[in-house]
Design a protein around this motif. Sequence first.
Motif, PDB file in Angstrom:
ATOM      1  N   ASP A   1       0.747  -1.275   0.120  1.00  0.00           N
ATOM      2  CA  ASP A   1      -0.163  -0.078  -0.066  1.00  0.00           C
ATOM      3  C   ASP A   1       0.774   1.412   0.016  1.00  0.00           C
ATOM      4  N   ILE A   2       2.075   1.178   0.507  1.00  0.00           N
ATOM      5  CA  ILE A   2       2.889   2.460   0.681  1.00  0.00           C
ATOM      6  C   ILE A   2       4.438   2.073   0.108  1.00  0.00           C
ATOM      7  N   VAL A   3       5.054   2.773  -0.554  1.00  0.00           N
ATOM      8  CA  VAL A   3       6.375   2.721  -0.812  1.00  0.00           C
ATOM      9  C   VAL A   3       7.340   3.556  -0.191  1.00  0.00           C
ATOM     10  N   TYR A   4       8.502   3.202   0.365  1.00  0.00           N
ATOM     11  CA  TYR A   4       9.675   4.171   0.750  1.00  0.00           C
ATOM     12  C   TYR A   4      10.799   3.695   0.152  1.00  0.00           C
ATOM     13  N   PHE A   5      11.375   4.819  -0.527  1.00  0.00           N
ATOM     14  CA  PHE A   5      12.646   4.502  -1.272  1.00  0.00           C
ATOM     15  C   PHE A   5      13.616   5.450  -0.244  1.00  0.00           C
ATOM     16  N   VAL A   6      14.446   4.508   0.244  1.00  0.00           N
ATOM     17  CA  VAL A   6      15.617   5.168   1.248  1.00  0.00           C
ATOM     18  C   VAL A   6      16.909   5.191   0.526  1.00  0.00           C
ATOM     19  N   ALA A   7      17.327   6.139   0.348  1.00  0.00           N
ATOM     20  CA  ALA A   7      18.883   6.420  -0.400  1.00  0.00           C
ATOM     21  C   ALA A   7      19.911   5.902   0.684  1.00  0.00           C
ATOM     22  N   ASP A   8      21.161   5.790   0.314  1.00  0.00           N
ATOM     23  CA  ASP A   8      22.123   5.685   1.043  1.00  0.00           C
ATOM     24  C   ASP A   8      22.499   7.052   1.449  1.00  0.00           C
ATOM     25  N   PRO A   9      22.405   7.117   3.039  1.00  0.00           N
ATOM     26  CA  PRO A   9      22.690   8.437   3.645  1.00  0.00           C
ATOM     27  C   PRO A   9      24.083   8.981   3.555  1.00  0.00           C
ATOM     28  N   ASP A  10      25.162   8.295   3.203  1.00  0.00           N
ATOM     29  CA  ASP A  10      26.425   8.664   2.920  1.00  0.00           C
ATOM     30  C   ASP A  10      26.862   8.969   1.488  1.00  0.00           C
ATOM     31  N   ALA A  11      26.014   8.480   0.657  1.00  0.00           N
ATOM     32  CA  ALA A  11      26.275   9.174  -0.669  1.00  0.00           C
ATOM     33  C   ALA A  11      26.580  10.402  -0.979  1.00  0.00           C
ATOM     34  N   PRO A  12      27.530  11.044  -1.659  1.00  0.00           N
ATOM     35  CA  PRO A  12      27.773  12.207  -1.838  1.00  0.00           C
ATOM     36  C   PRO A  12      26.738  13.128  -2.281  1.00  0.00           C
ATOM     37  N   GLY A  13      25.838  12.676  -3.120  1.00  0.00           N
ATOM     38  CA  GLY A  13      24.712  13.661  -3.759  1.00  0.00           C
ATOM     39  C   GLY A  13      23.653  13.635  -2.907  1.00  0.00           C
ATOM     40  N   VAL A  14      23.600  12.899  -1.851  1.00  0.00           N
ATOM     41  CA  VAL A  14      22.330  12.693  -1.321  1.00  0.00           C
ATOM     42  C   VAL A  14      22.104  13.895  -0.275  1.00  0.00           C
ATOM     43  N   ASP A  15      21.055  14.680  -0.304  1.00  0.00           N
ATOM     44  CA  ASP A  15      20.583  15.882   0.663  1.00  0.00           C
ATOM     45  C   ASP A  15      19.567  15.616   1.491  1.00  0.00           C
ATOM     46  N   SER A  16      19.903  15.552   2.695  1.00  0.00           N
ATOM     47  CA  SER A  16      18.993  15.257   3.880  1.00  0.00           C
ATOM     48  C   SER A  16      17.647  16.101   3.979  1.00  0.00           C
TER      49      SER A  16
END
Length: 412
Positions: A168-183
């Motif tokens: 019913d719900i989809v969460y896409f969780v990005a690698d928090p330490d990847a250089p292009g990821v902005d919290s």
Amino acid sequence: MPRQQTPGGVERCRARSTAAALTSLTALAAMSLVAGPAEAVAPGAGPCALTRTSAHHSLGLDTWNGDYPKPVRSLDAVMVFLSFPDAVPATTPQELTADYFPATSEFFERASYGKFRLVPHPQERWIRMPKPSGAYRIKRDWAPGDRAAYLRDAVAAADREVDFSRYDIVYFVADPDAPGVDSDATKVVNFDRPLRADGSDLRRIVTVFEKHPPDRNVLAHETGHVFDLPDLYHRPTDGKGDWDTYVGDWDVMGSQFGLAPDLFAWHKWKLGWLGPDQVDCVQGGTSLHTLQPLGQAAPRGAVGGTRLAVVRTGPNSAVAIEARGSAGNDEDTCAEGVLVYKVRNEAASGRGPIEVMDGHPDSEACWDRSVYPPLADAPLEVGEAYTVPGEPVRIEVADRTPSGAYTVKITT
């Protein structure tokens, strides 16, 4: 004892202390491209229920927007972990799962009085994206083309291992330490036209870019958007200043950092967690109401008492009155008492659909912990009364019962 009338309309029997510091913490936005069909809600909404409008995440609750799942049953949520070719993850999917669960499920179980269960299904390994993290130019105000490319690649990469039709719900969780990821880019993305995967329509995806460990209650905030709840914070036009002037600490949809993050009773009414026998519609004259604190669990098998009183003030507005105490999701609250707020069904998400009335406008509290100290002590205590600015509505807190409920006199 003589009463003193203050500029905000509150009458008090004793002086209060004042703290002198402000804290500004930001909450997270949701992007929406959707206006959906109506589905009738259960009978008994009554004359105090505002009608749902075309405003994004309208707080009208006479009908339910059928494009959103209604959280009155168990809902299954898949959590997909995305890595990038330019970074080796420093955490495991299991560690990131523990950042959010079981805490998020427990938040909703308490908020719904056991009527809703969020069941997470975390994937056990990283799924690799085809491009480096910087290629998607991830940021808070994300360019639509970059956001679309990210989601298109993520769905295609995950579809090889995930049967989206099961969830019913989809969460896409990005690698928090990847250089292009902005919290700061964490948000819900809604689609004007659903994406198709495994024969199912994906109408929205929660994109998570949080650091490890993440902001407290951040996933509860984002999941609230999945259930058609609005942002309650105020975003300054220049990005500077206080974000929390509308509701302060008093609802997770205002700030995931709030000291009293339980959902407003109005939200619980909209979501189907409060029935008509738990909402008092005030229609003139003077009446007494016994309000159970919002976070107080109902006895097993019991309804749980009245949780909300509502005064309709116009076709698009109402005044809501509820009790808040140090229980459940509000166990860290700065103040207990009777909270008063205005609701507007034509105000869109982020435009002030709810505004908390400050019961003590000449003081503030918990300046070292609160997201907005001027509203941290907003609730009225026993012996205090408040006249809502601009409305012929007066609330007086007459007593508190041994069980913790508040006896409230409302005059309209």
